[in-house]
Design a protein around this motif. Structure first.
Motif, PDB file in Angstrom:
ATOM      1  N   GLU A 156       0.830  -1.209   0.000  1.00 24.47           N
ATOM      2  CA  GLU A 156       0.000   0.000   0.000  1.00 24.47           C
ATOM      3  C   GLU A 156       0.864   1.258   0.000  1.00 24.47           C
ATOM      4  O   GLU A 156       0.546   2.254  -0.660  1.00 24.47           O
ATOM      5  N   CYS A 157       1.969   1.205   0.745  1.00 28.11           N
ATOM      6  CA  CYS A 157       2.902   2.335   0.759  1.00 28.11           C
ATOM      7  C   CYS A 157       3.576   2.477  -0.602  1.00 28.11           C
ATOM      8  O   CYS A 157       3.740   3.591  -1.112  1.00 28.11           O
ATOM      9  N   ARG A 191      -0.130   4.733   9.843  1.00 27.28           N
ATOM     10  CA  ARG A 191      -0.320   3.284   9.746  1.00 27.28           C
ATOM     11  C   ARG A 191       0.181   2.581  11.010  1.00 27.28           C
ATOM     12  O   ARG A 191      -0.484   1.717  11.568  1.00 27.28           O
ATOM     13  N   LEU A 234       1.253   4.267  -2.976  1.00 27.73           N
ATOM     14  CA  LEU A 234       1.210   5.711  -2.746  1.00 27.73           C
ATOM     15  C   LEU A 234       2.447   6.392  -3.332  1.00 27.73           C
ATOM     16  O   LEU A 234       2.359   7.487  -3.902  1.00 27.73           O
ATOM     17  N   TYR A 259       2.306   8.089   5.655  1.00 31.40           N
ATOM     18  CA  TYR A 259       1.642   6.780   5.686  1.00 31.40           C
ATOM     19  C   TYR A 259       2.159   5.950   6.859  1.00 31.40           C
ATOM     20  O   TYR A 259       1.372   5.359   7.613  1.00 31.40           O
TER      21      TYR A 259
END
Length: 498
Positions: free
Chosen positions: A71-72, A334, A75, A330
């Motif tokens: 997910e990082c 997170r 981004l 993030y």
């Protein structure tokens, strides 16, 4: 199918890259090619060369992050085309940077109120952060000396000899004398008492290291603050402290929350940290925060308006990517405090497992300490036959990149290996590394001693009978260190990555 022309029609694909002439013909390495080649061929040529690089996950020399969650990664890729300096065009990205600065300032116990905004900036690693902090100290010192009618042309900084090379760069680029506290065997960080002794009226700051590149140790910033405060009181000076927390800034708040090293100490005026180390972001982001507005001279801040709005900026470069700043935010939201604490505790535990495995070989002394950074630095108990440099070279056959180096002055005769434990270095990898070290030890023991060969080459023949005078282990070891120093140009600092 073998293609014989570069004039492919628009949209035409390359049926088989390896069957084409593009991967069989050498391209000019240092000049632009005359003609274009298909995108598939360009990709394959570069990709094939990159296969010869080391595996970043097995690069145990570096503190820099080599893995983040998918997910990082997404981004990062979605923001790869955003130029951070266009603040008016990308106001949300600017807001995310401001949030990161404030999160870090609170993490470092900056004395800011609920409604106040922290003073800081995102940088391209800690090297730029240190340059900016150093410039702020230099300008404040110059302004004070000018106001007092005193000379301001000979500024200096006091550090330990264990500092990262970026401090030497700052001193050389911005004409500041670097006064280094020498190390000694068994004590590989700056001695606060000796550092304060070196402070004079021209000292713009004392730089303390939270997480030495060499051994991972934290320098005693609290003792430095107390000693320096007493000297300032006696002399009337106002010498401040900068904390280089490139490696330890995202370790200490989670593992050693009671340790006083940050803005809780009144003389600490600025702190840098590397987001791309234990901030858990890929290479390319650092941070510097100041205690208050008064610690960052206003004349160093530029205001530009040709991108659409008035934008204050204090950086050494102009354009830079936004993706790493977004990735840092993030990680902050997170993981939170709990997530960072869990990761750092896991790193420390894996470092302990590795340390025990290395000790179990019976061949090494551990140089690093149990507290500080999650790394293991170790030296051979007996260096009379083989060296840590041989072990480092041999481990590369198994894919491991483990650095070997000699300590800075005055501990140059000590040579060590160092393994940095990052988030993605698991217990199973630690056990595998120990197994491979054991294999290497068995292999080099069966080989002729390089040290004996080097000593024989460098020894002077005495008398006419051709005999070589017998040398002690220490003398032989010094000859070996001298030999290796020449190979790696010891006089140039090479330790650490910012």
């Amino acid at each position: 199918m073998v293609l014989t022309t570069t004039n492919l029609a628009a949209g035409e694909s390359l049926p088989c890259t390896f069957a084409s002439r593009y991967v069989r013909t050498s391209l000019p390495r240092f000049q632009l090619p005359d003609c274009s080649i298909p995108k598939e061929a360009a990709y394959q040529i570069i990709n094939d060369e990159l296969m010869l690089d080391g595996n970043p996950r097995l690069n145990l020399a570096s503190f820099v992050t080599t893995w983040t969650e998918p997910e990082c990664d997404r981004l990062i890729m979605s923001a790869i085309n955003k130029n951070y300096v266009d603040m008016d065009e990308y106001p949300v990205t600017t807001e995310l940077q401001n949030r990161c600065v404030n999160i870090i300032a609170h993490l470092f116990n900056a004395p800011i109120g609920e409604d106040e905004t922290a003073i800081g900036v995102g940088t391209v690693g800690s090297s730029e952060a240190i340059m900016l902090a150093g410039l702020a100290f230099k300008r404040k010192w110059q302004n004070r000396r000018q106001a007092e009618g005193k000379p301001y042309d000979k500024p200096n900084i006091v550090t330990g000899a264990n500092v990262q090379v970026c401090w030497e760069k700052f001193a050389r680029y911005f004409e500041v004398e670097l006064k280094e506290v020498k190390l000694r065997e068994g004590f590989y960080v700056m001695d606060p008492e000796k550092a304060v002794e070196m402070v004079d009226e021209n000292t713009i700051c004392v730089a303390a290291i939270l997480g030495s590149t060499l051994t991972g140790e934290f320098e005693d910033v609290k003792l430095l603050n107390d000693l320096l405060a007493e000297k300032n009181k006696q002399t009337g000076w106002a010498t401040p402290i900068h904390v280089d927390a490139a490696s330890g800034g995202f370790i200490a708040p989670f593992l050693y929350p009671e340790l006083e090293w940050d803005f809780r100490l009144p003389l600490v005026k600025s702190i840098n940290a590397s987001g791309h180390k234990y901030g858990l972001v890929y290479a390319g982001v650092g941070w510097v925060v100041w205690r208050s507005k008064e610690d960052l001279p206003e004349e160093l801040i530029f205001h530009i308006n040709y991108l659409g709005a008035d934008q204050p900026t204090f950086t050494l470069n102009f354009s830079k990517g936004s993706s790493h700043i977004i990735a840092q935010y993030y990680q902050f939201i997170r993981l939170g405090y709990e997530g960072y604490k869990n990761i750092m505790e896991n790193c420390v535990e894996n470092a302990r497992i590795l340390k025990e495995g290395i000790e179990s070989t019976g061949r090494f002394d551990i140089v690093s300490k149990d507290s500080g950074m999650p790394l293991v630095a170790f030296k051979l108990k007996d260096s009379s036959q083989h060296t840590v440099f041989e072990i480092s070279d041999s481990l590369r056959r198994f894919g491991w990149i483990v650095p070997a180096y000699t300590m800075p002055p005055d501990a140059e005769h000590v040579a060590v290996l160092r393994v940095v434990i990052r988030e993605d270095f698991s217990r199973s990898l630690a056990e595998r590394l120990v197994a491979d070290i054991n294999k290497v030890l068995l292999e080099i023991e069966a080989l002729p001693s390089r040290i004996a060969k080097i000593a024989a080459v460098t020894s002077e023949i005495s008398g006419n009978d051709g005999t070589v005078p017998k040398k002690s282990v220490d003398e032989v070891q010094k000859e070996v260190i001298t030999f290796w120093n020449r190979l790696v140009e010891k006089k140039k600092k090479t330790n650490g990555v910012c």
